[in-house]
Enzyme design. Sequence first.
Site, PDB file in Angstrom:
ATOM      1  N   LYS A   1       1.006  -1.183   0.459  1.00  0.00           N
ATOM      2  CA  LYS A   1       0.245   0.268   0.060  1.00  0.00           C
ATOM      3  C   LYS A   1       0.733   1.326   0.066  1.00  0.00           C
ATOM      4  O   LYS A   1       2.304   1.350   0.928  1.00  0.00           O
ATOM      5  CB  LYS A   1      -0.321  -0.244   1.139  1.00  0.00           C
TER       6      LYS A   1
ATOM      7  N   SER B   1      -9.475   2.145   2.512  1.00  0.00           N
ATOM      8  CA  SER B   1      -9.135   2.463   1.669  1.00  0.00           C
ATOM      9  C   SER B   1      -7.538   1.558   1.554  1.00  0.00           C
ATOM     10  O   SER B   1      -7.267   1.970   0.535  1.00  0.00           O
ATOM     11  CB  SER B   1      -8.056   3.590   2.334  1.00  0.00           C
TER      12      SER B   1
ATOM     13  N   SER C   1      -9.963  -1.119   6.769  1.00  0.00           N
ATOM     14  CA  SER C   1      -9.677  -0.601   5.811  1.00  0.00           C
ATOM     15  C   SER C   1      -8.863  -1.949   5.369  1.00  0.00           C
ATOM     16  O   SER C   1      -8.559  -1.884   3.938  1.00  0.00           O
ATOM     17  CB  SER C   1      -8.455   0.443   5.213  1.00  0.00           C
TER      18      SER C   1
HETATM   19  N1  GLN Z   1     -12.936   3.398   6.209  1.00  0.00           N
HETATM   20  C1  GLN Z   1     -12.661   4.806   7.260  1.00  0.00           C
HETATM   21  C2  GLN Z   1     -12.300   5.846   7.536  1.00  0.00           C
HETATM   22  O1  GLN Z   1     -12.383   6.143   6.615  1.00  0.00           O
HETATM   23  C3  GLN Z   1     -11.433   3.352   8.047  1.00  0.00           C
HETATM   24  C4  GLN Z   1     -10.324   3.760   7.418  1.00  0.00           C
HETATM   25  C5  GLN Z   1      -8.857   3.149   7.205  1.00  0.00           C
HETATM   26  O2  GLN Z   1      -8.966   1.799   8.370  1.00  0.00           O
HETATM   27  N2  GLN Z   1      -7.408   3.606   7.063  1.00  0.00           N
HETATM   28  O3  GLN Z   1     -11.874   6.116   8.481  1.00  0.00           O
END
Ligand code: GLN
Length: 489
Positions: A79, A154, A178
């Site tokens: 990532k 994400s 994410s």
């Molecule tokens: N969807 C969540 C957010 O937007 C989790 C993001 C993540 O785990 N990096 O904060």
Amino acid sequence: MSICKKTIIETAELLRSREIGAVELTKEYINQIKKKNPDINAYVTVCENEAIKAAETAQKLLDSNEDISYLCGVPTALKDNICTNNIRTTCASKMLENFLPPYSATVYNKLQKSGAVLLGKLNMDEFAMGSSSEHSIFGAVHNPWNTAYVAGGSSGGSAAAVAADLCAFSLGSDTGGSIRQPASFCGVVGLKPTYGLVSRLGLIAFASSLDQIGPMTKDVADCALIMNVIAGYDPMDSTSVKVQAVDYLDGLEREVDDLKIVLPREFFDSALDEDVKDIIMRALKDLESGGAILSECSLPSIKNAVPAYYIISSSEASSNLARFDGIRYGYRDENAKNISDLYRRSRSEGFGREVKRRILLGTYALSSGYQDELYKKALKVRSMISREFNNAFKKYDVIAAPTCPTVAFKLGEKLDDPLKMYLNDIYTVAVNLAGLPAISVPCGKDKNGLPVGIQLIGKPFGEKLLLNIAKMIEMKAGRLQIHEEKEDL
Ligand code: GLN
């Protein structure tokens, strides 16, 4: 079957038996990326030359017949919020569009030491803020099962790259779901480790008390294998925990007697899609036929997890992202008139809408006058959630839940409605607030052929049991694979 469809363990065997060379394998993957990435948009950087060089080095190690890691010569990707020395690391943001980190994340150092070959960096929501991998300067990631749908976020690039066979495995990061949510949407395995088990050194921070790096793999055994490599104490990360090393692969298929699984009612509420629920219940019933005992419980504070998560994560983000000021590194506006104009312009132009929304929310929640009402209240909810989880784990071995309320949604469907997007995280964020480990493992497909993941939540450092149960589910449900099915048609 294409070599790129193989799991890490299968690939490692082919490399060891000399059925394929490490360089040939890397080239095969690079070709796949060239062919498929334009439709999926999982990779934002492909480091072809570095990859071939790493493969040559791995081949020498393989030829030396020494005691080498399973990962030697196996192609991977990370990532793009995981720092890779001298390889562009962007967080999918204009702010870091040309950032070359001067050092590598501990996890990448560990993978390199094992001989893994880095193919490139993977698309994501900007600074890991999002649930669909649409908030990226590189454009959205497309779900390889159906490119009209999101890959989740994400870590959408990390999930899509594994599902589309564009790397043998990847790493993602999970602050509020994410890793697990995109794993569920793309039909791969994703593990969010216990807070402190995997080093965060070199992970560009979103919300430091919640962030964890974890594996995204084609199957459960590969996930265990990657945990063997990346878990462990790191003196360079002050939140890293010293725990006895565990061999996660050893005994992965062992029978677990008297396994007590609990289904909290709050995770099976009206938000849960009926089709998804049926598929998850089928997987749980299979475990029950195998001897597990299923019960129900209530974790009442879970209903406040999403607001508490968004207050805490945005507050930490507002502080973490203050370092991007246009002075030290990152994007700088060249037309500023004075220093405050430079800060304002650089941050206004360098960050995207969602990141700015979080910085504003977090700054507001921390400001005097609102801190008690928002930030401190969210911390109280966080403690209550932890307490309720702890109490549940006094009676039960593991918590089972859906990973997400639905299967993947269409690209653009929730983009204009941040609250709808945030509600997608209802089943994942509580785990991060409590620092617990959780895995998403594919357990079936819905009527439109999109993957469904089941989530297993464990006690702190209970990854081994989670992998064990995930393996039982996988043995029943089978590994989900995309292309075979299309080829079969
Ligand atoms: N969807 C969540 C957010 O937007 C989790 C993001 C993540 O785990 N990096 O904060």
